[in-house]
Design an enzyme around this catalytic site. Structure first.
Site, PDB file in Angstrom:
ATOM      1  N   HIS A  36     -34.161  17.922 107.594  1.00 11.26           N
ATOM      2  CA  HIS A  36     -35.187  18.288 106.546  1.00 11.26           C
ATOM      3  C   HIS A  36     -35.826  17.019 106.332  1.00 11.26           C
ATOM      4  CE1 HIS A  36     -36.279  21.176 103.680  1.00 11.26           C
ATOM      5  NE2 HIS A  36     -36.741  20.106 103.173  1.00 11.26           N
ATOM      6  N   HIS A  38     -40.171  15.443 105.396  1.00 15.52           N
ATOM      7  CA  HIS A  38     -41.496  15.708 105.468  1.00 15.52           C
ATOM      8  C   HIS A  38     -42.208  14.233 106.091  1.00 15.52           C
ATOM      9  CE1 HIS A  38     -40.436  19.149 103.189  1.00 15.52           C
ATOM     10  NE2 HIS A  38     -39.564  18.555 102.426  1.00 15.52           N
ATOM     11  N   TYR A  54     -49.920  18.827  94.331  1.00 19.74           N
ATOM     12  CA  TYR A  54     -49.796  17.800  93.888  1.00 19.74           C
ATOM     13  C   TYR A  54     -50.444  16.761  94.941  1.00 19.74           C
ATOM     14  CZ  TYR A  54     -45.523  17.878  96.938  1.00 19.74           C
ATOM     15  OH  TYR A  54     -44.739  17.889  97.907  1.00 19.74           O
ATOM     16  N   THR A  82     -46.079  21.054 101.534  1.00 20.81           N
ATOM     17  CA  THR A  82     -46.865  21.923 100.860  1.00 20.81           C
ATOM     18  C   THR A  82     -48.319  21.334 100.700  1.00 20.81           C
ATOM     19  OG1 THR A  82     -45.057  22.906  99.757  1.00 20.81           O
ATOM     20  CG2 THR A  82     -47.244  23.379  98.717  1.00 20.81           C
ATOM     21  N   ARG A 129     -41.472  28.126 107.205  1.00 24.03           N
ATOM     22  CA  ARG A 129     -40.961  28.075 105.860  1.00 24.03           C
ATOM     23  C   ARG A 129     -41.644  28.762 104.678  1.00 24.03           C
ATOM     24  NH1 ARG A 129     -40.492  22.950 101.709  1.00 24.03           N
ATOM     25  NH2 ARG A 129     -38.253  23.116 101.285  1.00 24.03           N
ATOM     26  N   HIS A 186     -31.516  22.915 100.500  1.00 21.18           N
ATOM     27  CA  HIS A 186     -30.952  22.192  99.683  1.00 21.18           C
ATOM     28  C   HIS A 186     -29.691  23.153  98.722  1.00 21.18           C
ATOM     29  CE1 HIS A 186     -34.327  20.191 100.498  1.00 21.18           C
ATOM     30  NE2 HIS A 186     -35.315  20.796  99.865  1.00 21.18           N
ATOM     31  N   ASP A 258     -34.264  15.115 103.105  1.00 22.14           N
ATOM     32  CA  ASP A 258     -35.278  15.425 102.569  1.00 22.14           C
ATOM     33  C   ASP A 258     -36.305  14.317 102.117  1.00 22.14           C
ATOM     34  OD1 ASP A 258     -36.907  17.549 101.133  1.00 22.14           O
ATOM     35  OD2 ASP A 258     -35.798  17.111  99.077  1.00 22.14           O
ATOM     36  N   ASN A 263     -40.694  15.657  94.180  1.00 20.14           N
ATOM     37  CA  ASN A 263     -40.203  16.241  92.933  1.00 20.14           C
ATOM     38  C   ASN A 263     -38.724  16.139  92.489  1.00 20.14           C
ATOM     39  OD1 ASN A 263     -43.032  17.528  92.713  1.00 20.14           O
ATOM     40  ND2 ASN A 263     -42.398  18.808  94.516  1.00 20.14           N
TER      41      ASN A 263
END
Length: 301
Positions: A36, A38, A54, A82, A129, A186, A258, A263
């Site tokens: 996981h 990004h 964001y 996202t 996802r 998570h 992650d 965030n």
């Protein structure tokens, strides 16, 4: 290392990923997978979606590759961010750099055409996802999710689901009706402060009794009550939660950093996240979680 992340409505300050995390003490088994991560941008090449929730700083694949070499990780699963919306170009580029050792999880419209799905599959994508976290946008239509799940299940893909603890409880009917495997991000984001017997934990264990259900041991900084400096070691209070999930689904558990940790309440040291694995189980357990389980879920050779 503090930068502004501008949401579409409110600015907020967050901490960027550590430029140099400490080297872990734990030596990872060959073929270990970060399931996981990004990548953000670079925005000059992969523009952010105009309706993003964001705006982060660039966190390109080159930076992540260097981190993985430092930590001892050989494989990666790139989860579409996202902020890039439905344009999966950044993760497809990342996969193409090392296609035998990389896979992707895409964001797609639920009415995506069959040819587009096949193109993503050829590029290394193995799932889609859906976010149910409110600050990341509106929750998807469950009926549309079910229709797409049936289509991608026939391709050997899975659905990846990002829930908060209450979202998990609210979406149990959806999980029971899914016609493909699914992975929950998570650790279900069940807060440690609520204890192992909290309703969301019990529900998550019930979900994991389903042989289609997978769980990601990621995001301890998201659920810890003590955070990095409040226990015997960073995120020590998360260990019983991770062990409980491992006991429920030892062959359907994967792990991820992650990175770059969007965030979060505090920015974790990725060396701490790797060393936390030593408290989850023995060498055989870690071989399953880091090597054999992700090889099955994501289709690594």
């Amino acid at each position: 290392d503090v930068y502004k992340r501008q949401t579409m409505h409110n600015p907020s300050k967050v901490t960027s990923p550590m430029a140099q995390p400490r080297r872990p003490r734990l030596a990872l088994p060959a073929g270990s997978c970060d399931s996981h991560v990004h990548v953000y941008g670079p925005a000059s090449r992969f523009p952010f979606d105009p309706h993003r929730p964001y705006t982060p700083e660039d966190a390109p694949v080159e930076q992540l590759d260097a981190l993985h070499r430092w930590l001892g990780l050989e494989r990666a699963v790139y989860v579409q961010a996202t902020v890039h919306g439905f344009d999966n170009a950044a993760i497809l580029d990342a996969i193409a750099r090392n296609p035998s050792q990389a896979r992707g999880i895409a964001l797609v419209h639920t009415d995506i055409g069959g040819a587009a799905l096949q193109s993503l599959h050829a590029a290394g994508v193995r799932g889609v996802r859906f976010n149910f976290i409110k600050h990341l946008g509106d929750a998807p239509d469950p009926q549309a999710v079910l229709r797409l799940a049936e289509r991608i299940g026939a391709m050997g893909w899975h659905v990846q689901l990002h829930f908060g603890a209450q979202d998990l409880l609210d979406q149990l009917p959806l999980l029971h009706r899914l016609q493909c495997p699914f992975a929950i991000d998570h650790m279900g984001r069940t807060p440690v402060a609520g204890g192992l017997a909290q309703e969301a934990c019990i529900a998550l264990l019930d979900v994991l009794a389903d042989p289609r259900a997978w769980i990601k041991l990621s995001g301890p900084e998201r659920i810890s009550a003590t955070l990095a400096h409040g226990g015997a070691f960073p995120y020590a209070d998360v260990v019983p939660f991770a062990r409980q999930l491992l006991a429920a689904a030892p062959d359907r558990t994967v792990w991820g950093t992650d990175w770059p940790h969007p965030n979060v309440r505090e920015m974790p040291d990725d060396g701490d996240l790797v060393d936390l694995l030593a408290h989850y189980g023995d060498a055989a357990t870690l071989d399953r979680v880091l090597v054999r389980n992700p090889a099955r879920l994501y289709g690594f050779d």
